[in-house]
Scaffold this motif. Structure first.
Motif, PDB file in Angstrom:
ATOM      1  N   ALA A  69      43.923  11.043  15.253  1.00 28.47           N
ATOM      2  CA  ALA A  69      43.940  10.986  13.790  1.00 28.47           C
ATOM      3  C   ALA A  69      44.098   9.539  13.327  1.00 28.47           C
ATOM      4  O   ALA A  69      43.494   9.121  12.348  1.00 28.47           O
ATOM      5  CB  ALA A  69      45.068  11.853  13.247  1.00 28.47           C
ATOM      6  N   GLU A  70      44.890   8.762  14.071  1.00 28.84           N
ATOM      7  CA  GLU A  70      45.100   7.355  13.717  1.00 28.84           C
ATOM      8  C   GLU A  70      43.791   6.573  13.820  1.00 28.84           C
ATOM      9  O   GLU A  70      43.511   5.718  12.991  1.00 28.84           O
ATOM     10  CB  GLU A  70      46.157   6.747  14.642  1.00 28.84           C
ATOM     11  CG  GLU A  70      46.553   5.331  14.274  1.00 28.84           C
ATOM     12  CD  GLU A  70      47.664   4.799  15.164  1.00 28.84           C
ATOM     13  OE1 GLU A  70      47.475   3.724  15.744  1.00 28.84           O
ATOM     14  OE2 GLU A  70      48.701   5.483  15.268  1.00 28.84           O
ATOM     15  N   ALA A  84      38.053   4.932   8.805  1.00 29.03           N
ATOM     16  CA  ALA A  84      37.808   5.163   7.375  1.00 29.03           C
ATOM     17  C   ALA A  84      38.202   3.941   6.561  1.00 29.03           C
ATOM     18  O   ALA A  84      37.476   3.536   5.646  1.00 29.03           O
ATOM     19  CB  ALA A  84      38.575   6.397   6.903  1.00 29.03           C
ATOM     20  N   ALA A  85      39.332   3.328   6.882  1.00 29.20           N
ATOM     21  CA  ALA A  85      39.772   2.132   6.158  1.00 29.20           C
ATOM     22  C   ALA A  85      38.813   0.967   6.393  1.00 29.20           C
ATOM     23  O   ALA A  85      38.487   0.226   5.457  1.00 29.20           O
ATOM     24  CB  ALA A  85      41.189   1.756   6.591  1.00 29.20           C
TER      25      ALA A  85
END
Length: 70
Positions: free
Chosen positions: A42-43, A49-50
């Motif tokens: 998830a990280e 995404a960032a």
């Protein structure tokens, strides 16, 4: 080279379960290359995404000086 793809669950044991319908497609002998593709953390998804969001931001007006070199 042909490809056979399937999903399986990883357990605490050092074995990889091959579904019976896939095993039936395999030759009785020969060479095979095994590539495991694991789900992303998830990280990692948050970081990707960032990074994409930062990349897609509008350019700073100060950087427009470089547009003429494109």
């Amino acid at each position: 080279m042909r490809q056979i793809e399937f999903d399986t669950e990883l357990r605490d044991q050092p074995f990889l379960a091959v579904p019976p319908e896939i095993a039936a497609q395999l030759p009785k002998s020969g060479h095979a290359r095994v590539i495991l593709m694991l789900a992303d953390d998830a990280e990692d998804k948050e970081w990707q995404a960032a990074a994409y969001e930062q990349f897609m931001r509008e350019d700073n007006p100060e950087d427009s000086v470089y547009d003429k070199y494109a």
